[in-house]
Design a protein around this motif. Structure first.
Motif, mmCIF file in Angstrom:
data_model
loop_
_atom_site.group_PDB
_atom_site.id
_atom_site.type_symbol
_atom_site.label_atom_id
_atom_site.label_comp_id
_atom_site.label_asym_id
_atom_site.label_seq_id
_atom_site.Cartn_x
_atom_site.Cartn_y
_atom_site.Cartn_z
ATOM 1 N N MET A 191 61.344 34.788 53.727
ATOM 2 C CA MET A 191 60.614 34.681 52.451
ATOM 3 C C MET A 191 59.041 35.118 52.661
ATOM 4 N N ARG A 192 58.596 35.373 51.381
ATOM 5 C CA ARG A 192 57.270 36.130 51.402
ATOM 6 C C ARG A 192 56.804 35.674 50.126
ATOM 7 N N PHE A 193 55.475 35.486 50.027
ATOM 8 C CA PHE A 193 54.733 35.332 48.872
ATOM 9 C C PHE A 193 53.759 36.724 49.154
ATOM 10 N N ASP A 194 53.904 37.558 47.853
ATOM 11 C CA ASP A 194 52.911 38.678 47.945
ATOM 12 C C ASP A 194 52.033 38.343 46.600
ATOM 13 N N LEU A 195 50.732 38.235 46.898
ATOM 14 C CA LEU A 195 49.749 37.929 45.774
ATOM 15 C C LEU A 195 49.820 39.067 44.610
ATOM 16 N N PRO A 196 49.691 40.368 44.946
ATOM 17 C CA PRO A 196 49.670 41.195 43.811
ATOM 18 C C PRO A 196 50.864 41.374 43.050
ATOM 19 N N ASP A 197 52.212 41.020 43.687
ATOM 20 C CA ASP A 197 53.284 41.174 42.944
ATOM 21 C C ASP A 197 53.286 39.753 42.098
ATOM 22 N N PHE A 198 52.707 38.659 42.881
ATOM 23 C CA PHE A 198 52.712 37.421 41.776
ATOM 24 C C PHE A 198 51.628 37.480 40.740
ATOM 25 N N ALA A 199 50.548 38.045 40.727
ATOM 26 C CA ALA A 199 49.630 38.644 39.732
ATOM 27 C C ALA A 199 50.464 39.273 38.536
ATOM 28 N N ALA A 200 51.192 40.175 39.151
ATOM 29 C CA ALA A 200 52.048 40.977 38.018
ATOM 30 C C ALA A 200 52.832 40.539 37.357
ATOM 31 N N PHE A 201 53.491 39.564 38.099
ATOM 32 C CA PHE A 201 54.367 38.517 37.348
ATOM 33 C C PHE A 201 53.529 37.821 36.168
ATOM 34 N N ASP A 202 52.668 37.137 36.465
ATOM 35 C CA ASP A 202 51.883 36.039 35.890
ATOM 36 C C ASP A 202 51.342 36.873 34.590
ATOM 37 N N ILE A 203 50.793 38.328 34.707
ATOM 38 C CA ILE A 203 49.919 38.942 33.670
ATOM 39 C C ILE A 203 50.957 39.631 32.819
ATOM 40 N N HIS A 204 51.904 40.343 33.652
ATOM 41 C CA HIS A 204 52.643 41.476 32.796
ATOM 42 C C HIS A 204 54.037 40.983 32.291
ATOM 43 N N ILE A 205 54.758 40.162 33.097
ATOM 44 C CA ILE A 205 56.206 39.619 32.924
ATOM 45 C C ILE A 205 56.133 38.226 32.164
ATOM 46 N N LEU A 206 55.621 37.210 32.710
ATOM 47 C CA LEU A 206 55.351 36.132 32.103
ATOM 48 C C LEU A 206 54.407 36.324 30.730
ATOM 49 N N LYS A 207 53.445 36.919 31.177
ATOM 50 C CA LYS A 207 52.230 37.219 29.970
ATOM 51 C C LYS A 207 51.784 36.036 29.538
ATOM 52 N N PRO A 260 48.859 33.518 28.621
ATOM 53 C CA PRO A 260 47.696 33.823 28.055
ATOM 54 C C PRO A 260 46.338 33.455 29.041
ATOM 55 N N ALA A 261 45.566 34.459 28.824
ATOM 56 C CA ALA A 261 44.248 34.565 29.571
ATOM 57 C C ALA A 261 44.512 34.498 31.089
ATOM 58 N N ALA A 262 45.770 35.130 31.546
ATOM 59 C CA ALA A 262 46.110 35.154 32.902
ATOM 60 C C ALA A 262 45.170 35.757 33.697
ATOM 61 N N LYS A 263 44.663 36.966 33.015
ATOM 62 C CA LYS A 263 43.802 37.969 33.874
ATOM 63 C C LYS A 263 42.613 37.047 34.490
ATOM 64 N N ASP A 264 42.062 36.292 33.633
ATOM 65 C CA ASP A 264 40.685 35.569 33.867
ATOM 66 C C ASP A 264 40.918 34.597 35.136
ATOM 67 N N ASP A 265 42.070 34.585 35.822
ATOM 68 C CA ASP A 265 42.396 33.624 36.958
ATOM 69 C C ASP A 265 42.273 34.662 38.229
ATOM 70 N N TYR A 266 42.144 35.948 37.918
ATOM 71 C CA TYR A 266 42.191 36.666 39.133
ATOM 72 C C TYR A 266 40.830 37.711 39.217
ATOM 73 N N PRO A 267 40.505 38.254 40.519
ATOM 74 C CA PRO A 267 39.444 39.092 40.528
ATOM 75 C C PRO A 267 39.928 40.493 39.921
ATOM 76 N N ASP A 268 38.692 41.064 39.481
ATOM 77 C CA ASP A 268 39.234 42.492 38.974
ATOM 78 C C ASP A 268 40.179 43.495 39.813
ATOM 79 N N TRP A 269 40.044 43.488 41.299
ATOM 80 C CA TRP A 269 40.635 44.180 42.083
ATOM 81 C C TRP A 269 42.081 43.996 42.152
#
Length: 398
Positions: A126-142, A144-153
């Protein structure tokens, strides 16, 4: 330590007899088919005991009696759910159970982006991939304001990942992240997950901490009366997810919980994998500091890709990864010795080899992700070897 093994009931493709052959002395189980918030029926408790005895072992630890979202947010039927939790403790005690594990993670239990990620030697972990999780949060789950919880990179990397993500990966991320408790049939669609997140609006970290203290203030006296140790499992991973606070992620978090409800019955499930996903958690020190209140132990190891919080990580072999397993086990054995000298009935601490990589025949068995037969057998054998060495009369250190 008492060597236990998690079993998810008759649906589990790894049997109680398998666990006995692997070297387990007892079973960790729960009634996942009982709705969260309901009282566990006596007949169902006894049925599970009988199923485990038929395989040659005994039911030592309950993991978990779920804590409802209503209790965590103090909304809806939360008071009735606490009363039901208390009654379940009484019934479990009457059946002979002395240790009950639970967690206080909002909405999601342990969270992974990959349930069967291929390691360097072909095992599945099992693995936790941080960029994949952020992609899920921002672009799949969508959210609101998810982008604010992550650094720009990370926002940029998540956008890149999502733009290249095949549909099958998008579907898999939704299923993996929205899964319910291990062994249960629960889980969330994207719409349901968003609705659950909205139910936590206004519940910040301080509020959730107080709600945990309020819960423990009600259930700990009952645990004391019936002779059960209740023990809180840490957050997994140990940082905020999807805009939700998490409150059992660090040494300081546990210190707060234990000090606010200062009873031996209110204790810790020490999970070296959950806490070990943070570089700032010193597991041997935590095992020593809270030794008196550790009632249950999950021994596993993770390898972090960075020492930042949060980070990507994967479930490594039990003696690899970032946690000094020898030092942790030494601390636990020293505590057991101290308890025996004190005359405590709970001097033997139940532990289980938590999670495990799928190896050899595990790769075709199709067991619960993270709970293979051979991978856990290997982990238990390694952990037992450390324990035997530390206790040896000639070479022992404790």
């Amino acid at each position: 330590m008492r060597h236990t093994w998690r079993w998810f009931g008759p649906v589990d493709k790894v049997t109680v007899r398998d666990a006995a052959q692997a070297g387990a002395q007892g079973i960790v189980s729960a009634l996942h088919h009982i709705a969260t918030g309901e009282v566990w029926p006596v007949a169902e408790i006894e049925k599970r005991h009988a199923e485990i005895r038929a395989g040659g072992l005994v039911w030592d630890v309950v993991e978990s009696v779920p804590v409802s979202e209503s209790i965590k947010t103090q909304t809806g039927d939360w008071k009735a759910h606490i009363a039901n939790w208390q009654e379940t403790l009484r019934r479990l005690s009457a059946s002979g159970i002395r240790t009950v594990c639970y967690n206080f993670m909002p909405v999601l239990d342990w969270t992974r982006t990959d349930l069967r990620w291929e390691t360097r030697h072909g095992a599945k972990a099992m693995r936790f991939d941080l960029p994949d999780f952020a992609a899920f949060d921002i672009h799949i789950l969508k959210r609101p304001a998810a982008k604010d919880d992550y650094p720009d990179w990370l926002v940029e990397e998540a956008a890149k990942r999502f733009s290249e993500m095949p549909e099958a990966k998008i579907v898999a991320l939704g299923k993996n992240i929205g899964a319910g408790l291990p062994g249960s049939a629960d889980g969330y669609t994207l719409a349901q997950l968003l609705e659950k997140l909205r139910s936590y609006e206004g519940t910040n970290r301080a509020r959730l901490q107080q709600n945990l203290v309020d819960f423990l203030s009600e259930v700990t006296p009952v645990a004391e009366q019936v002779g059960i140790n209740i023990c809180a499992h840490g957050d997994d991973p140990p940082w905020a997810l999807l805009g939700l606070p998490r409150i059992l992620s660090t040494e300081a978090d546990y210190a707060h919980m234990l000090s606010q409800v200062n009873s031996r019955a209110n204790g810790v499930t020490l999970c070296t994998g959950s806490l070990g996903a943070r570089a700032d958690n010193d597991l041997p020190f935590i095992a020593t500091r809270f030794a008196d209140r550790i009632h249950f132990v999950h021994l596993r190891n993770v390898t972090r890709e960075t020492d930042t919080v949060p980070c990507s990580f994967f479930e490594d072999e039990h003696l690899e990864g970032g946690t000094d397993m020898v030092a942790v086990i030494a601390a636990l054995l020293a505590e057991e010795s101290r308890r025996r000298e004190e005359g405590r009935d709970d001097h033997e601490i139940p532990m289980r080899p938590d999670h495990g990589q799928e190896i050899l025949d595990d790769l075709t068995r199709g067991a619960q992700p993270g709970y293979p037969a051979i991978g856990r057998l290997k982990g238990l054998a390694e952990l037992r070897g450390i324990e035997r060495t530390l206790l040896h009369s000639r070479y022992g250190l404790v």
